[in-house]
Design an enzyme around this catalytic site. Structure first.
Site, PDB file in Angstrom:
ATOM      1  N   GLY A   1       0.815  -1.206   0.000  1.00 13.46           N
ATOM      2  CA  GLY A   1       0.000   0.000   0.000  1.00 13.46           C
ATOM      3  C   GLY A   1       0.851   1.260   0.000  1.00 13.46           C
ATOM      4  O   GLY A   1       0.673   2.157  -0.830  1.00 13.46           O
TER       5      GLY A   1
ATOM      6  N   LYS B   1       5.074  -9.645 -16.181  1.00 16.13           N
ATOM      7  CA  LYS B   1       5.888 -10.838 -16.430  1.00 16.13           C
ATOM      8  C   LYS B   1       7.381 -10.572 -16.286  1.00 16.13           C
ATOM      9  O   LYS B   1       8.191 -11.233 -16.925  1.00 16.13           O
ATOM     10  CB  LYS B   1       5.586 -11.374 -17.830  1.00 16.13           C
TER      11      LYS B   1
ATOM     12  N   ASP C   1       4.897  -2.852  -7.580  1.00 16.91           N
ATOM     13  CA  ASP C   1       4.194  -1.707  -7.001  1.00 16.91           C
ATOM     14  C   ASP C   1       4.424  -0.453  -7.839  1.00 16.91           C
ATOM     15  O   ASP C   1       3.520   0.368  -8.024  1.00 16.91           O
ATOM     16  CB  ASP C   1       4.667  -1.468  -5.565  1.00 16.91           C
TER      17      ASP C   1
END
Length: 294
Positions: free
Chosen positions: A44, A209, A240
């Site tokens: 997050g 990937k 992220d």
């Protein structure tokens, strides 16, 4: 003055305990490491920092402990420009991720701690923050009930939703129906597809990937965008970074293909430095990088 896009991230906030070593120890084996680093992390918080550095106004919703790690992380996030008004201290330890980096790859053990307090009730108390956003990003390092509630609020208010399904777990059909994009890696994609109606994922999958790039569905056909060739130092936080870049691209009105290309560039640059957040690039750095690769 152009108004910054408003992104809300509901998710985990951790302190990363990073050990750099030449190889991962086997069971029962003790090895000498090369370096040890403390870095603010959590999917997050990582995605919030990625989006802020790329020019978004980011509200982070989550929990930290009333300990040194929690204090240090909040100070760091504020310095980065993340709005932590809706990050609350709780009576538990701040979440941690123990990361072993060897030969450019990583292995991670997460202890959620305070992240377990991001419940449906907690998220409901932040309803207005989510409802007023342009885009919501969620992951699965906090309780699933809180994720479901955040997505439900976003859906009710016409907010675009990106779900990064990590760490992977079984997801209810209702949750998948309410999200716009799901961003698993290859391993997570395989588990996500098991015993599931393909229609639930149709047009929503954006699969990262690594060195092979990103695949996604466009006009009913599978497309692939190759990764940028770059010398990798540490892959921690690359996924992220991609999610932050994808979110920015979508908010700016780019097509899914172009948003994925932008996310690819953000992720590539993030791997050139150690640490999840420390390696995340600014919008200017990404623009320069993309131009240099043409």
């Amino acid at each position: 003055m152009e108004q910054k896009p408003k992104i809300t991230v509901v998710g985990s906030i951790n302190m990363d305990l990073v050990t750099i070593t030449s190889q991962v120890p086997k069971v029962g084996e003790t090895l000498f490491g090369e370096h040890f680093i403390l870095n603010p992390g959590g999917k997050g918080a990582n995605q919030a920092v990625a989006a802020v550095r790329l020019g978004a106004n980011v509200q982070l919703i989550g929990c930290v402990g009333q300990d040194t790690f929690g204090t240090d992380i909040l100070a760091h996030l504020q310095k980065e420009g993340v709005d932590v008004t809706n990050v609350e201290p709780v009576t538990d330890v701040t979440g941690t991720a123990t990361i072993i980096v060897a030969n450019g790859d990583n292995s991670i053990i997460v202890v959620p701690g305070a992240n377990n307090y991001v419940t449906a009730e907690f998220v409901e108390s932040k309803r207005d923050v989510i409802a007023e956003s342009n885009l919501l990003i969620v992951q699965l390092e906090t309780p699933l009930e809180g994720v479901i509630k955040a997505v439900e609020i976003a859906k009710e208010n016409g907010v675009t939703v990106i779900l990064n399904p990590a760490p992977i777990q079984e997801l209810p059909s209702e949750l998948l129906r309410n999200i716009d994009y799901v961003t698993p890696n290859e391993h997570e994609e395989q588990l996500l597809r098991q015993n599931r109606d393909e229609e639930e994922l149709n047009g929503k999958l954006v699969v990262t990937k690594g060195s092979e790039g990103v695949s996604f569905s466009e006009d009913g056909k599978q497309s692939n965008i190759p990764a940028y060739k770059i010398d990798v130092v540490d892959t921690t936080g690359a996924g992220d970074s991609f999610n932050g870049g994808l979110a920015i691209g979508l908010i700016k009105g780019l097509s899914l293909r172009e948003a994925c290309k932008y996310g690819n560039a953000v992720a590539a640059l993030s791997t050139t430095k150690l640490g999840a957040q420390t390696g995340m690039p600014t919008a200017q750095e990404v623009d320069i990088f993309i131009k240099s690769m043409k």
